[in-house]
Design an enzyme around this catalytic site. Structure first.
Site, PDB file in Angstrom:
ATOM      1  N   HIS A 195     -23.462  44.909  -4.485  1.00 43.33           N
ATOM      2  CA  HIS A 195     -22.326  44.528  -3.657  1.00 43.33           C
ATOM      3  C   HIS A 195     -21.138  44.344  -4.590  1.00 43.33           C
ATOM      4  O   HIS A 195     -21.283  43.727  -5.637  1.00 43.33           O
ATOM      5  CB  HIS A 195     -22.670  43.230  -2.914  1.00 43.33           C
ATOM      6  CG  HIS A 195     -21.765  42.927  -1.780  1.00 43.33           C
ATOM      7  ND1 HIS A 195     -20.474  42.517  -1.958  1.00 43.33           N
ATOM      8  CD2 HIS A 195     -21.955  42.986  -0.436  1.00 43.33           C
ATOM      9  CE1 HIS A 195     -19.913  42.332  -0.776  1.00 43.33           C
ATOM     10  NE2 HIS A 195     -20.790  42.609   0.168  1.00 43.33           N
ATOM     11  N   ARG A 208     -11.418  41.211   1.633  1.00 44.04           N
ATOM     12  CA  ARG A 208     -10.623  42.429   1.463  1.00 44.04           C
ATOM     13  C   ARG A 208     -10.084  42.907   2.805  1.00 44.04           C
ATOM     14  O   ARG A 208      -8.966  43.388   2.902  1.00 44.04           O
ATOM     15  CB  ARG A 208     -11.449  43.511   0.773  1.00 44.04           C
ATOM     16  CG  ARG A 208     -11.525  43.284  -0.735  1.00 44.04           C
ATOM     17  CD  ARG A 208     -12.521  44.209  -1.399  1.00 44.04           C
ATOM     18  NE  ARG A 208     -13.899  43.817  -1.109  1.00 44.04           N
ATOM     19  CZ  ARG A 208     -14.872  44.660  -0.793  1.00 44.04           C
ATOM     20  NH1 ARG A 208     -14.628  45.957  -0.717  1.00 44.04           N
ATOM     21  NH2 ARG A 208     -16.081  44.211  -0.561  1.00 44.04           N
TER      22      ARG A 208
END
Ligand SMILES: Cc1cc2nc3c(=O)[nH]c(=O)nc-3n(C[C@H](O)[C@H](O)[C@H](O)COP(=O)(O)OP(=O)(O)OC[C@H]3O[C@@H](n4cnc5c(N)ncnc54)[C@H](O)[C@@H]3O)c2cc1C
Ligand code: SF4
Ligand code: SF4
Ligand code: FES
Lengths: 253, 627
Positions: free
Chosen positions: B249, B269
């Protein structure tokens, strides 16, 4: 950055034990579980401590830190003064197995005593319809990570072994409340049995359980008090009792 | 051996995560006796950490969703290396598995119509993830834990004893799957609490032990992820498939050390967080792959405008797929442009007000404030890739979850391979646990009903016991903690997110050297709750996993999903036809190539031919499916 931390760890088993002092490096940002692991890796290879996720999500690393029931993985070393000795001891309400690990099987026995969720017989998988607002009350209680810190702190059993038989404890009061408020559960009289069979009456609402809950579940305000109030109501007001059960059924479409 | 603790069950399930619990429920409901064994307390398995949700094409939010769309997404995500049959079963059965949880009392978040709500996630065409806030894994575990209690309460009513037909043995580590006459006969292990040994005789055994994250230095996994089941299966004669594929990840916490690896959700994000290096450069613009150039912005002005107007601007490159972002961060750090603690900066404070951050990212704000002393409304977070999930695992028959090569052995959950191909989509693990947990329970029950008891011999018992005793009889040998740290350093540096042939060769040699030294581990203290002793066994498993991963990775001369070769960039369609099969001869792991089964015509036809051309060779396309 790294500092020398004075740590006092209870070591022993069910027969005897004592606090042992160690000095261990502590780095910036570390939690108590980190320094315990460092002691384990460098000084006491056989120091017993229970943990799993190290992210506050599994409720395994429960212990008492300076006498307070806490999750070791969510307790910053920096929360304590530079010269302060941090004392870690096993949960007091449960029998010690070794060092910081206790026998929490009491809780699993209590879980077994609470009647399970009962799904409406005529409602097939995929047919359930519930409003978000109706599931939220039970969802609060389903956040419980079963750390048993509330059980440990509750004075009814903390130093009273004799009460354990008849007292399920705050963890299981919220379990009963969760099922009671579940929009689909069909079992009746959950509040009444909480009072009569699971020891709700022994709770005198000190709120200590709510204070230690790492999930910030409002155990007393949202589970214990409403159940106690409604037990009283129901004893005197059969119509209202019926009403609450009908409302509960509304969720089923 | 006379006072050895012994049990006899029809089915033994190793693991109490989502997969193990679902398997146990199925086996008990089919009328058999079941033991559930786990290393942690009941209800605390790694699955509790899963946040986002469980993918199932119920179509509650977008009625266009169905199993075929889900199947396509899963195959694409896995870059067509998935076992088609597993992906098919998974896509078809996930909705039923989620609904059934509701019958057992689960409370998922709801849509306005009162149905189970579903959220968007990377790679899924429609909103598909059933969820409960950010604690979906906990809900899964608790629901099945309570289902097991319900079944035990039924046994108490029917047989006078709640544990007469199903019992949970928690804090017990299995060290061996025992075979007799070529078939499964039981398992052997020790109580973590007392160190004393236990034998379970069983007709069938289900391995549901989860992942391997602890083999790596930085991981989002809990301590249980030591690849025990992978190693148990290998040692019992089963195969592992595609062990080179690991999902990193892109954003795990890197500082302070105590929280290194803990997940930083993708939504940071999504909400506008930007990635910068130590010279303040927003570096993702440099890493947009050719195939994505038309949908990702190549300049800051446009990327910034996207947040306000998504129709007329291309997406910011911070939102590229997970593997792209992880590789970019890794390259920046390797080039010396990383943060002080070996990550990069993720900053959301410049785009959103403090108020909005706290409202939209409450748990992230809390996580950084509490654990890192960082106020993300004012400062940047330090983040870096973290080892998250292993796609590889035990090679199984899709319909029954039977481990190939070992009669009576079954595997489900993260420990099983094939389902996710070279890369798993978010949300597809939780549904995988339910679908294949149930199938393993059915497969193991059917096998147990057809086969008679297969007693464990004294010779097998003695050998299993000797292995447990060994580390105590040595003095002054190697320290398990330091060997583990050395292994993590090697995997991190040489078998990590970006690989090269020479580094993999180096890793294979170094892992073998550690394995040789580990034969000499000595353990201090006695057997009672002794973590040094526990680690000695876990380490042996991690070493086998690392060996299998490195040896599979060195053979695959291409980059695909969770396997990136610096010396072989890009995907090569020839390699799509190949799985890597690891086996163990008692001394070392060997890896061989095996041809993938061709996709049957009815599944083949679900795709646009032009899409398949990206993955398949012209010959495969002309054949157009196997039948
Ligand atoms: C932070 C995080 C977030 C995630 N979020 C998601 C998400 O949103 N959606 C999603 O689909 N997936 C998610 N995943 C992935 C998913 O959680 C895991 O893949 C999944 O939970 C694995 O479940 P399992 O049942 O296979 O094994 P686990 O839950 O890992 O359980 C393994 C069990 O096996 C036992 N065991 C292991 N070895 C032994 C042994 N030797 N002897 C006895 N018992 C043993 C353990 O004690 C444990 O009970 C996430 C993962 C992480 C780390
Ligand atoms: S409020 Fe009740 S249950 Fe909670 S700690 Fe006090 S006495 Fe125990
Ligand atoms: S209610 Fe809170 S304190 Fe009690 S067990 Fe659950 S999470 Fe822990
Ligand atoms: S280790 Fe899981 S809560 Fe602390």
């Amino acid at each position: 950055m790294a500092r020398k931390l004075k740590l006092r760890i209870w070591r022993g088993d069910s027969t005897n034990g004592a606090l042992q002092d160690v000095v261990v490096d502590a780095n910036e940002g570390e939690v108590v579980l980190d320094v315990i692991h460092r002691v384990q890796a460098t000084q006491m290879g056989d120091l017993a401590v229970r943990w799993n996720c190290k992210a506050g999500k599994c409720g395994s690393c429960s212990m008492e830190i300076n006498g307070k029931p806490r999750l070791a993985c969510m307790t910053q070393v920096s929360a304590y003064g530079d010269d302060e000795t941090i004392t870690v001891t096993p949960l007091r309400a449960f029998p010690v197995i070794k060092d910081l690990v206790t026998d929490v099987s009491f809780n699993y026995r209590k879980a077994m005593e609470i009647p399970s969720y009962s799904h409406p017989a005529n409602l097939k998988p995929g047919e359930a319809r519930m409003e978000q607002i109706d599931v939220e009350r039970s969802q609060e209680f389903r956040k419980c990570i079963e750390c048993f810190l509330c059980q440990d702190t509750c004075h009814v059993i903390r130093d009273h072994e004799e009460n354990k038989k008849s007292f399920a404890g705050p963890r299981f009061f919220i379990r009963i409340a969760e099922l009671d408020m579940h929009p689909l559960d069909t079992l009746k009289n959950r509040k009444k049995t909480a009072q009569e069979e699971h020891g709700l009456g022994m709770c005198n609402i000190t709120k200590c359980c709510t204070e230690v809950c790492p999930e910030h579940i409002r155990i007393t305000d949202n589970a214990i008090i409403p159940m106690k109030e409604r037990v009283v109501d129901e004893k005197y007001d059969p119509v209202r009792w019926l009403g609450s059960k009908i409302r509960k059924r509304e969720g089923i479409v | 051996m006379t006072n050895l603790e012994k049990y006899k069950y029809d089915v033994v399930v190793i693991g109490a995560g989502g997969a193990g619990l679902r398997a146990a429920v199925e086996a008990r409901e089919s009328g058999l006796s079941v033991a559930i064994i786990c290393k942690s307390l009941f209800g605390k398995a790694h699955t509790v950490m899963a946040e986002g949700g469980a993918a199932a094409s119920m179509g509650n939010v977008n009625s266009g969703d169905n199993w075929m769309v889900h199947f396509r997404d899963t195959m694409r995500g896995g870059k067509f290396l998935n076992h088609y049959r597993m992906a098919e079963l998974h896509a078809k059965e996930s909705p039923d598995r989620i609904w059934e949880l509701e019958v057992w009392g689960a409370l998922f978040d709801r849509t306005k119509e009162g149905k189970i709500s579903q959220r968007n996630f990377g790679g899924h065409e429609y909103p598909r993830l059933a969820h409960v806030g950010d604690r979906t894994g906990l809900e899964l575990i608790r629901t099945m834990q309570q289902r097991i209690v319900a079944l035990q309460q039924q046994d108490a009513r029917d047989h006078g004893n709640a544990e007469s037909h199903m019992k949970v043995f928690s804090e017990l580590t299995v060290t061996e799957v025992i075979k007799e006459n070529g078939k499964v006969a039981g398992v052997y292990g020790y109580w973590r609490e007392s160190g004393s040994e236990v034998l379970f005789e069983a007709k069938s055994v289900i391995i549901a032990t989860g992942g391997v994250g602890k083999t790596f230095k930085i991981t989002s996994n809990s301590w249980e992820g030591t690849g025990d089941g992978h190693a148990l299966a290998l040692k019992a004669g089963a195969n592992l498939v595609d062990m080179e594929f690991l999902q990193f990840h892109p954003t795990g916490m890197v500082w302070p050390p105590s929280v290194r690896g803990i997940l930083v959700t993708e939504s940071v994000r999504g909400e506008g967080g930007i990635l910068t290096n130590n010279v303040g450069e927003r570096f993702m613009f440099k890493y947009i792959p050719e195939v994505f150039k038309n949908i990702y912005a190549d300049n800051e002005a446009e990327a910034d405008r996207w947040y306000l107007d998504q129709d007329n601007n291309r997406r910011p490159p911070e939102l590229l797929p997970r593997d792209e972002v992880a590789r970019a961060i890794n390259s920046e750090v390797k080039a010396g442009r990383g943060s002080e603690h070996g990550g990069v900066f993720l900053d959301v404070s410049k785009r959103l007000s403090a108020e909005v951050i706290k409202k939209r990212l409450p748990s992230m704000w809390h996580q950084f404030y509490e654990l890192a002393g960082v106020d993300i409304t004012k400062e940047a977070m330090e983040v870096g890739p973290t080892c998250h999930y292993v796609m590889g695992g035990v090679e199984v028959e899709p319909d029954t979850a039977a481990a190939i090569g070992v009669p009576g052995l079954f595997a489900a959950g993260e420990v099983a391979g094939g389902m996710h191909g070279s890369n798993r989509l978010g949300g597809n693990s939780l549904s995988d646990l339910l679908v294949f947990g149930r199938r393993a329970g059915m497969g193991a029950s059917e096998y147990a009903k057809k086969n008679s008891e297969n007693p464990v011999s004294d010779a097998a018992l003695k050998a299993a016991a000797a292995r447990i005793e060994a580390p105590f009889s040595r003095t002054g040998g190697e320290n398990a903690y330091s060997l583990h740290a050395e292994l993590q350093e090697i995997t991190h540096n040489l078998v990590g997110i970006i690989r090269t042939g020479s580094e993999l060769q180096e890793a294979i040699e170094k892992i073998a050297a550690i394995r040789a030294r580990s034969a000499n581990i000595a353990v201090a203290g006695d057997r009672k709750f002794n973590p040094g002793f526990h680690l000695a066994f876990d380490l042996d498993n991690m070493l086998l996993v690392a060996e299998s991963t490195a040896k599979s990775a060195i053979l695959r001369e291409e980059s695909r999903g969770g396997h990136t070769r610096d010396d072989f960039p890009g995907m090569n369609n020839k390699w799509r036809q190949v799985n890597h099969i690891s086996s163990f001869d008692g001394d070392k792991v060997s890896v061989r190539a095996q041809a993938l089964l061709p996709i049957p015509k009815e599944l083949f036809d679900l795709f646009d031919i032009h899409e398949l051309e990206k993955y398949m060779t012209p010959e495969e396309i002309t054949k157009g499916g196997s039948n």
